[in-house]
Design an enzyme around this catalytic site. Structure first.
Site, PDB file in Angstrom:
ATOM      1  CE  LYS A  42       3.234  51.397 -34.142  1.00 41.62           C
ATOM      2  NZ  LYS A  42       2.359  51.215 -33.008  1.00 41.62           N
TER       3      LYS A  42
ATOM      4  CD  GLN B 176       2.023  52.067 -29.273  1.00 45.97           C
ATOM      5  OE1 GLN B 176       2.260  52.607 -30.224  1.00 45.97           O
ATOM      6  NE2 GLN B 176       1.939  50.868 -28.924  1.00 45.97           N
TER       7      GLN B 176
ATOM      8  CG  ASP C  44      -3.938  51.324 -34.598  1.00 50.93           C
ATOM      9  OD1 ASP C  44      -3.179  50.532 -35.242  1.00 50.93           O
ATOM     10  OD2 ASP C  44      -3.692  51.784 -33.436  1.00 50.93           O
TER      11      ASP C  44
END
Ligand code: NAP
Length: 280
Positions: A52, A96, A119
């Site tokens: 990422k 994460q 997200d």
């Protein structure tokens, strides 16, 4: 049968984002910023986060990497989230998952400013998704819609059957398909006569997490088959769909790897750019 090439489509999305970022930088002197937060030393999570951050730099985004030890407390993580929420150079925050046991993930996700929730997991954004006016929607489901659009696959009026009802994939992809006027059926472990239901699908989405779960007898001739599953069998990545026989019946199908997977990071970057544009 057309093989849906997620690698190629995601590369196109990334190119478009890089171009738009460059133009916006010239116009505003600012650039999108994504903060990643990794707690602990899980090797798979470390790889995801590294990818990422690398993609960020390739697109001309600023990347803020936060690596915390596995004994980080919930308070310490909440205070980092607070800092990132108030940092004007950070437009997206990605924590994460999974987090170590001593930290309540739900609490952390809810602490992220919904405007920076790239997200799309914050309850405010989940609610907006259901209402149909969300700016930031979950990455994998949105990537699936982009794949369908890219290949000109009509969604409106089609019967979409989704196997799996997780908050990350099954539920949000169902909402996005509904928003695009599909008729949706959501299946799960208690669904009766699953084969009969999935055979009724024009668009079949498999998000189960079991290798070769969707067999040939579950798919109708000409169906579009989207395989979200990532399973490791004998060290090899494989999806939820029994690819060889199903691909003979499908009109379009995604491979694993190289289908839905590559779209997820691309859509994370797209969400970061959206959050950035919303902030300027
Ligand atoms: P999850 O939270 O484990 O959900 C699995 C779903 O499958 C549940 O709703 C479960 O039903 C349902 N299910 C399990 N057994 C079933 C059965 N026998 N019949 C019908 N339904 C059944 O999984 P997830 O997070 O959505 O992930 C699904 C897969 O996608 C995993 O392989 C994951 O690694 C992969 N994934 C890929 C990406 C990507 O970027 N490509 C992103 C996210 C996830 P119940 O609710 O009744 O238990």
């Amino acid at each position: 049968m057309v093989l849906i090439d997620g690698k190629k489509v995601s590369a196109e999305v990334r190119n478009r984002l890089a171009e738009e970022t460059k133009n916006l930088k010239e116009k505003t002197g600012k650039e999108p910023g994504l903060a990643t937060v990794l707690v602990g030393d899980d090797p798979a999570s470390a790889v995801y986060v590294r990818n990422k951050n690398k993609t960020c730099r390739e697109l001309g985004f600023q990347s803020f990497e936060n690596q915390l030890s596995s004994d980080t407390t919930e308070e310490q993580l909440l205070s980092l989230i607070d800092e990132l929420n108030s940092n004007p150079n950070v437009h997206g925050i990605l924590v994460q998952l999974p987090l170590p046991d001593q930290i309540d993930s739900e609490k952390i996700l809810q602490a992220i400013d919904p405007k920076k929730d790239v997200d799309g997991f914050h309850p405010v954004n989940v609610g907006k998704l259901v209402v149909g006016n969300a700016l930031l929607t979950p990455c994998t489901p949105t990537g699936i819609i982009e794949l369908l659009d890219h290949y000109g696959i009509e969604i409106s009026g089609k019967h979409a059957v989704i196997v799996g009802r997780s908050n990350i994939v099954g539920k949000p992809v169902s909402m996005l398909l509904l928003q695009r006027n599909a008729t949706i059926t959501i299946c799960h472990s208690r669904t009766r006569n699953l084969e009969e239901v999935t055979r009724g699908a024009d668009i079949l989405i498999a998000a189960v997490g079991r290798a070769h779960f969707v067999t040939e007898n579950m798919v109708s001739e000409g169906a579009v088959v989207i395989d979200v599953g990532i399973n490791r069998v004998d060290g090899k990545l494989t999806g939820d769909v029994d690819f060889e026989p199903v691909s003979k019946k499908a009109s379009y199908i995604t491979p694993v790897p190289g289908g839905v997977g590559p779209m997820t990071i691309a859509l994370l970057m797209e969400n970061t750019l959206k959050a950035f544009k919303d902030s300027i």
